[in-house]
Scaffold this motif. Sequence first.
Motif, short mmCIF file in Angstrom:
data_model
loop_
_atom_site.label_atom_id
_atom_site.label_comp_id
_atom_site.label_asym_id
_atom_site.label_seq_id
_atom_site.Cartn_x
_atom_site.Cartn_y
_atom_site.Cartn_z
N LEU A 1 63.29 48.90 1.91
CA LEU A 1 64.60 48.57 1.35
C LEU A 1 65.35 47.54 2.19
O LEU A 1 66.19 46.82 1.68
CB LEU A 1 65.46 49.83 1.24
N ALA A 2 65.05 47.47 3.48
CA ALA A 2 65.75 46.54 4.34
C ALA A 2 64.90 46.21 5.56
O ALA A 2 64.22 47.08 6.11
CB ALA A 2 67.09 47.11 4.78
N THR A 3 64.97 44.97 5.98
CA THR A 3 64.33 44.55 7.23
C THR A 3 65.38 44.61 8.34
O THR A 3 66.58 44.52 8.09
CB THR A 3 63.77 43.13 7.12
N ILE A 4 64.92 44.76 9.56
CA ILE A 4 65.82 44.81 10.71
C ILE A 4 65.93 43.40 11.30
O ILE A 4 64.94 42.78 11.66
CB ILE A 4 65.33 45.80 11.77
N ASP A 5 67.16 42.91 11.38
CA ASP A 5 67.45 41.58 11.90
C ASP A 5 68.16 41.75 13.24
O ASP A 5 69.35 42.09 13.28
CB ASP A 5 68.34 40.83 10.89
N LYS A 6 67.43 41.53 14.34
CA LYS A 6 67.98 41.79 15.67
C LYS A 6 68.71 40.56 16.21
O LYS A 6 68.20 39.44 16.12
CB LYS A 6 66.87 42.22 16.63
N ARG A 7 69.90 40.80 16.76
CA ARG A 7 70.71 39.75 17.38
C ARG A 7 70.96 40.16 18.83
O ARG A 7 71.29 41.32 19.11
CB ARG A 7 72.04 39.59 16.66
N HIS A 8 70.87 39.21 19.75
CA HIS A 8 70.95 39.53 21.18
C HIS A 8 72.16 38.89 21.83
O HIS A 8 72.40 37.69 21.68
CB HIS A 8 69.69 39.07 21.90
N GLY A 9 72.94 39.70 22.58
CA GLY A 9 74.01 39.17 23.40
C GLY A 9 75.36 39.09 22.73
O GLY A 9 75.51 39.29 21.52
N GLY A 10 76.36 38.78 23.54
CA GLY A 10 77.73 38.77 23.08
C GLY A 10 78.04 37.69 22.05
O GLY A 10 78.73 37.96 21.06
N GLU A 11 77.57 36.48 22.28
CA GLU A 11 77.84 35.40 21.32
C GLU A 11 77.24 35.74 19.96
O GLU A 11 77.85 35.51 18.91
CB GLU A 11 77.28 34.07 21.84
N ALA A 12 76.03 36.28 19.98
CA ALA A 12 75.38 36.67 18.73
C ALA A 12 76.13 37.83 18.06
O ALA A 12 76.21 37.90 16.83
CB ALA A 12 73.93 37.07 18.98
N ALA A 13 76.70 38.72 18.87
CA ALA A 13 77.48 39.83 18.33
C ALA A 13 78.72 39.31 17.61
O ALA A 13 79.06 39.78 16.51
CB ALA A 13 77.87 40.79 19.44
N LEU A 14 79.40 38.36 18.22
CA LEU A 14 80.59 37.78 17.60
C LEU A 14 80.21 37.05 16.31
O LEU A 14 80.90 37.18 15.28
CB LEU A 14 81.28 36.82 18.57
N ALA A 15 79.10 36.32 16.34
CA ALA A 15 78.64 35.61 15.13
C ALA A 15 78.29 36.60 14.02
O ALA A 15 78.56 36.34 12.84
CB ALA A 15 77.44 34.74 15.48
N ALA A 16 77.69 37.73 14.38
CA ALA A 16 77.33 38.73 13.38
C ALA A 16 78.57 39.32 12.72
O ALA A 16 78.60 39.55 11.51
CB ALA A 16 76.49 39.84 14.01
#
Length: 369
Positions: free
Chosen positions: A334-349
């Motif tokens: 039903l869903a793939t896992i899209d991993k984001r790393h670090g603070g900048e990526a967290a803010l972008a997410a």
Amino acid sequence: MNETGWAIDIDRDDIARAALVADPTAPLAPGQVRVRVDSYAMTANNITYAVFGKPAGLFGNDQGYWDFFAERDTPGRLPVWGFATVTESAADGIAVGETFYGYYPMASHAVLNVGNAGPGGFTDVTPRRTTLPPIYNQYQRIGALPDYRAADHDYWPVFRPLFLTGWLIADQFEDEGDYGVQQILIASASSKTAIGLGFSLAQRGGHRPETIGLTSAANVDALAAQGIYDRVISYDQIMTLNAATPAALVDMAGNGAVTRVVHSHFGGQLQASIIVGKSHWDAQADVEGLPGPERQGFFAPGRSQKRIADWGGPAFGRKIAEAWLAFMDVAPRLATIDKRHGGEAALAAYREMLSGDADPKAGILVLPA
């Protein structure tokens, strides 16, 4: 910012204003633990938390979601669900290296105040949190979770709180005799909470209402192929539904335009209209003078507490575990896992989810380190 840690500050009055800031550590007080946030999910549910960050009446007091991790005179810290590992402990019964599932701020680290430590975990007893819903203050040892499987680890933050909400909505429908309806319309049907609801309704034995997923035209075919709902139609096809058939609406995103179309089309045959989230945070509510029933909010912690009182905590846990494991057997498709790393990526997410541009078929998992 890795040396001191980071956090994301959000303007309480304008949730589109967010900034990555350094978050230096301070010595622990007795009874506190410091945890490293290992992973957390960023979903539309978190946007609902931001919308209701200020006091909104949900909790029956003058508190909101900002009160979990931020004092009143500071920027908001968005709550997220995930896993964290203890890096420093000044609390009896909690050891460095232990990992807990629970509610954390959108940050690389957090300090929690430990109470009621036991084999299953502990409760955060920060004074401002003690009058907030208990379900948000419980931290569960990963080794004590009866339905935890290592293979499902990344799906826990992404799906667990949303699936539980969907399961609780399905339980409420069954408890209410399905409000006497023959069809349940589920708006924003590609959302993870909606999928949890559709799956849970489909698992019921015996007669039940038809489930109709409502989504954008571009999503219809892919969503129908998942087999979660009995039918999937686009928003512009709502008027083709039989208006004489008793129906209920579950609105996952607070889309006022869709709500108005459904209410206007079904009128008195709409038996229930339930609003669950507000990920369409910038849309006009457009609910004045709606025909049909008054809209009712759904609050998962309140429903959980009711069922714990009805069934007892152990029985409630067993029912959830059974439902969750069945769902985990199908979640990877039903869903793939899209991993984001670090603070900048967290803010972008966060900004991506706020914009509404996030792919509903992906589960965004932020790894702060």
